[in-house]
Each structure stands twice: as structure tokens, then as C-alpha cells.
Design an enzyme around this catalytic site. Structure first.
Site, PDB file in Angstrom:
ATOM      1  N   LYS A   1       0.829  -1.155  -0.049  1.00  0.00           N
ATOM      2  CA  LYS A   1      -0.193   0.016  -0.015  1.00  0.00           C
ATOM      3  C   LYS A   1       0.871   0.992   0.076  1.00  0.00           C
ATOM      4  CE  LYS A   1      -4.243  -1.557   1.985  1.00  0.00           C
ATOM      5  NZ  LYS A   1      -5.223  -1.714   3.066  1.00  0.00           N
TER       6      LYS A   1
ATOM      7  N   LYS B   1      -6.162  -9.734  -5.167  1.00  0.00           N
ATOM      8  CA  LYS B   1      -7.166 -10.287  -4.231  1.00  0.00           C
ATOM      9  C   LYS B   1      -8.480  -9.181  -4.748  1.00  0.00           C
ATOM     10  CE  LYS B   1      -7.521  -7.759  -0.357  1.00  0.00           C
ATOM     11  NZ  LYS B   1      -7.608  -7.456   1.033  1.00  0.00           N
TER      12      LYS B   1
ATOM     13  N   LYS C   1     -12.061  -4.345  -1.517  1.00  0.00           N
ATOM     14  CA  LYS C   1     -13.225  -3.363  -1.694  1.00  0.00           C
ATOM     15  C   LYS C   1     -12.771  -1.782  -1.941  1.00  0.00           C
ATOM     16  CE  LYS C   1     -14.202  -3.647   3.297  1.00  0.00           C
ATOM     17  NZ  LYS C   1     -12.932  -3.503   3.956  1.00  0.00           N
TER      18      LYS C   1
HETATM   19  P1  AMP Z   1     -11.032  -6.015   4.906  1.00  0.00           P
HETATM   20  O1  AMP Z   1     -11.840  -5.770   3.584  1.00  0.00           O
HETATM   21  O2  AMP Z   1      -9.788  -5.567   4.759  1.00  0.00           O
HETATM   22  O3  AMP Z   1     -11.892  -5.149   6.081  1.00  0.00           O
HETATM   23  O4  AMP Z   1     -11.457  -7.594   5.196  1.00  0.00           O
HETATM   24  C1  AMP Z   1     -12.455  -7.925   6.177  1.00  0.00           C
HETATM   25  C2  AMP Z   1     -12.375  -9.382   6.401  1.00  0.00           C
HETATM   26  O5  AMP Z   1     -12.473  -9.952   5.055  1.00  0.00           O
HETATM   27  C3  AMP Z   1     -10.692  -9.984   6.702  1.00  0.00           C
HETATM   28  O6  AMP Z   1     -10.818 -10.939   7.301  1.00  0.00           O
HETATM   29  C4  AMP Z   1     -10.234 -10.353   5.325  1.00  0.00           C
HETATM   30  O7  AMP Z   1      -9.331 -11.317   5.460  1.00  0.00           O
HETATM   31  C5  AMP Z   1     -11.452 -10.772   4.585  1.00  0.00           C
HETATM   32  N1  AMP Z   1     -11.242 -10.472   2.937  1.00  0.00           N
HETATM   33  C6  AMP Z   1     -11.183  -9.162   2.384  1.00  0.00           C
HETATM   34  N2  AMP Z   1     -10.965  -9.710   1.241  1.00  0.00           N
HETATM   35  C7  AMP Z   1     -10.916 -10.862   0.932  1.00  0.00           C
HETATM   36  C8  AMP Z   1     -11.032 -11.770  -0.196  1.00  0.00           C
HETATM   37  N3  AMP Z   1     -10.671 -11.253  -1.518  1.00  0.00           N
HETATM   38  N4  AMP Z   1     -11.204 -12.947   0.029  1.00  0.00           N
HETATM   39  C9  AMP Z   1     -11.233 -13.523   0.990  1.00  0.00           C
HETATM   40  N5  AMP Z   1     -11.193 -12.873   2.364  1.00  0.00           N
HETATM   41  C10 AMP Z   1     -11.380 -11.574   2.202  1.00  0.00           C
END
Ligand code: AMP
Ligand code: TRP
Length: 332
Positions: free
Chosen positions: A112, A197, A200
Site C-alpha cells: 500500500k 485479491k 473493496k
Molecule cells: P477488509 O476488507 O480488509 O476489512 O477485510 C475484512 C475481512 O474480510 C478480513 O478477514 C479479510 O481477510 C477478509 N477478506 C477481504 N477480502 C477478501 C478476499 N478477497 N477473499 C477472502 N477474504 C477476504
């Protein structure tokens, strides 16, 4: 009873990756088998360029989606990180436990910060210290298990290291937690760029399925997913990342095994069609429930208020103990 803690950052709309990697398990099994806390980690959303009104909006939306996904505040604790001061209090102690080198080695920081620099943006100091705050989130609650997607494993490993180090230096204070990952779809990839990945906060949205996308939009995104050269449907993450990703998603939706599913399909088109329908059906109840809950923001606010009170009560004694152990004079 096992204590579970996990969180989601309000940096964008929740995606299919968030759901399959994390939220679905929180609602499906975790809240029933353990004493669980699920947190909208809004402080973490301030580590990158942000718009205050958007973070506020996304925080409420994320909380609403957790409830829409079936997380039940009668079974577990749902709250917003910034409502509980203990996180920031303990984060500083974690910064005094971690080293500069350790934090600079975090893959997410390296990626990042490189991206921000390439775009000519400044890198916030909190992007570097973020894993110390995440460790505080986890350790403040005596957490045993942290259900996360694959991208968070390194941060949970660091959390373990910090807990062990603190306990050795200052006396036993923290439970040493471990990450748990889903069997399939621990890393859902972007449909347009299946080597990255599904994230979001990415700017290009054609490869991202959001939980609140309309069924027609979900179908379109999945039918247009980048597949690989050749025509055989095979589960090979290295050689055929696009097809493997669709198989992972379909397997996660239907409860199957991606390798076995590969044998069922003779064309990429048929695989896409079934995957699209499976995802539409998986998300339908979440979207519908979200619409109902969003019409009653007072209810969500009340859940978050009660959740924060409960969380505060749980975190306070541990954080106080850490303050005493590290040498801070009790306030009396
Ligand atoms: P975040 O979007 O970074 O807040 O992630 C929230 C949760 O979703 C965390 O446990 C991440 O590891 C999981 N997560 C986010 N993106 C993915 C993805 N593309 N595949 C699987 N898990 C994800
Ligand atoms: N860093 C996590 C992510 O980006 C979010 C998070 C913050 C988290 N604190 C946490 C996850 C504590 C689990 C436990 O996804």
C-alpha cells in the site's frame, strides 16, 4: 468458552471476498460456538486518504450488513471500534512492544505504501502502525481465535509475537490468539485481474462483486470474468487463476470441493453461468434483509450502543492490567 474477535474496515462497500472469507463464517458458525465480538474497525479506515462523510456512511452500512448477514446481537457483540477507547489505549502499548523493522516487513504496508508513493500521495504514519492497533483490537479481549481471510494471516502472526513478547517481559497478561481461515475461498480474487485479491477499495470495480450489487449486475460481472487460455475446466491456481477463482467461489457457495467441481464442467461459459446464479442466490437474502434494516437506522444504532457498552466492559480489565504490567502508575 472460546473467545472470537474479528473486524471489517469501512474503506469501501463489502465484497463477496469479505463475505466468503470472513463474514459468512462469523454468522454461520462462530457466533453459535463461541463468545464472539464483531467490530466495524473504523479507526483502521483512517490510515489511507479518506472522506469523513463516506467513512461515517460506510461504517453504518458495514454494521447493517453484518446484521443482514445473520449476525445476531443476542448471541454476540457487534460494535464500532472508535466507540471503545480501549483499542486506542492499548494500541500505544503495542507500539511500545513492536519494532520498527517488524512493522516495515508487513506485506500490506509494503504494497500500500508503494502504491501511494507511485500515485504521488503521502503515506500516513498510521499505515505503518496499523498492525499495532489490530493487535490491540485482538488482545484487548483475550481472544483465542481470529477468523479472517488469507490476507490477514501475517497481521495475526505479528499479534501472536507481540502477545508472547509482552507476556515474557512483563508477566502473563495476554491470551495468544490464532487465525482461522475458511476451507475454500480464503482468498477470493478480482474477476478482472485474477492474480490480485478482490479488494473493496480498488478503483476498478468491474471485477468486484459487492454484497449490495443488484442480481443483474452480479450476473454481468461474473459472466464477464477474465478466464484463461485453453478450454479445459481445470483447478490450477497458477496456470488458470481465473477459472480456479470461479471454481473456488462456486464451491464456497454450494459447499463443494473446487477440484471435484472442475470435472463437472465442459465449458467456461457453463461454469460462469452456474457461478453467477449461485452467487445471486447466496447474496439475495443478505440484500433483502439489508434493505429492511436500513429502513430502521434507530435499531442499528441501538445495537451498536449496547455492543460498545458490552465490549468496553470486556476490554477494560485487560487493558488496565497491561498498563500496570508495563510500568504505568495506576490512576488510583
Ligand atoms: P477488509 O476488507 O480488509 O476489512 O477485510 C475484512 C475481512 O474480510 C478480513 O478477514 C479479510 O481477510 C477478509 N477478506 C477481504 N477480502 C477478501 C478476499 N478477497 N477473499 C477472502 N477474504 C477476504
Ligand atoms: N486488518 C483487518 C483487515 O484489513 C481488519 C481488522 C482490524 C481486524 N482489526 C482486526 C481483523 C482484528 C481481525 C481482528 O481486514
Amino acid at each position: 468458552m472460546t473467545r472470537i474477535f474479528s473486524g471489517v474496515k469501512p474503506t469501501g462497500h463489502l465484497t463477496l471476498g469479505n463475505y466468503l472469507g470472513a463474514v459468512r463464517r462469523w454468522a454461520g458458525t462462530d457466533q453459535h460456538r463461541a463468545d464472539a465480538l464483531f467490530c466495524v474497525v473504523d479507526l483502521h479506515a483512517l490510515t489511507v486518504e479518506h472522506d469523513p462523510a463516506r467513512v461515517r456512511r460506510l461504517s453504518r452500512q458495514a454494521a447493517t450488513l453484518l446484521l443482514a448477514a445473520g449476525i445476531d446481537p443476542a448471541l454476540c457483540t457487534v460494535f464500532v471500534q472508535s466507540h471503545v477507547d480501549e483499542h486506542a489505549r492499548l494500541s500505544y502499548v503495542m507500539e511500545c512492544t513492536a519494532t520498527d523493522g517488524e512493522l516495515r516487513r508487513m506485506i500490506q504496508y509494503k504494497e500500500k505504501s508503494a502504491r501511494a508513493r507511485a500515485a504521488g500521495e503521502s503515506v500516513r504514519l498510521s499505515l505503518l502502525t496499523y498492525p499495532a492497533l489490530m493487535a490491540a483490537d485482538i488482545l484487548a479481549y483475550g481472544t483465542d481465535e481470529v477468523p479472517v481471510g488469507d490476507d490477514q494471516t501475517q497481521h495475526v502472526e505479528l499479534t501472536r509475537d507481540l502477545a508472547v513478547r509482552f507476556n515474557q517481559r512483563y508477566g502473563h497478561t495476554f491470551v495468544v490468539p490464532k487465525a482461522t481461515r475458511p476451507e475454500v475461498a480464503a482468498r477470493v480474487m478480482d474477476l478482472q485481474e485474477p492474480t490480485s485479491k478482490m479488494g473493496k477499495s480498488h478503483a476498478a470495480t468491474a471485477g468486484i462483486v459487492y454484497l449490495l450489487d443488484e442480481p443483474e449486475v452480479v450476473r454481468k460481472k461474473i459472466m464477464r470474468a477474465v478466464t484463461d487460455s485453453g478450454r479445459e475446466v481445470e483447478y490450477d491456481r497458477e496456470e488458470k487463476p481465473g477459472v480456479a477463482n470461479l471454481l473456488d467461489v462456486l464451491a464456497a457457495c454450494e459447499g463443494g470441493n473446487p477440484e471435484e467441481l472442475a470435472g463437472v464442467y465442459e465449458s467456461y461459459g457453463a461454469l460462469k453461468k452456474d457461478t453467477a446464479e449461485a452467487v445471486v442466490e447466496l447474496l439475495r437474502p443478505v440484500r433483502e434483509r439489508h434493505a429492511e434494516l436500513a429502513a430502521d437506522p434507530g435499531y442499528v444504532d441501538q445495537v451498536l450502543k449496547e455492543g460498545a457498552e458490552r465490549a468496553r466492559g470486556m476490554a477494560r480489565p485487560t487493558v488496565d492490567a497491561a498498563y500496570r504490567a508495563i510500568g504505568l502508575l495506576p490512576a488510583g
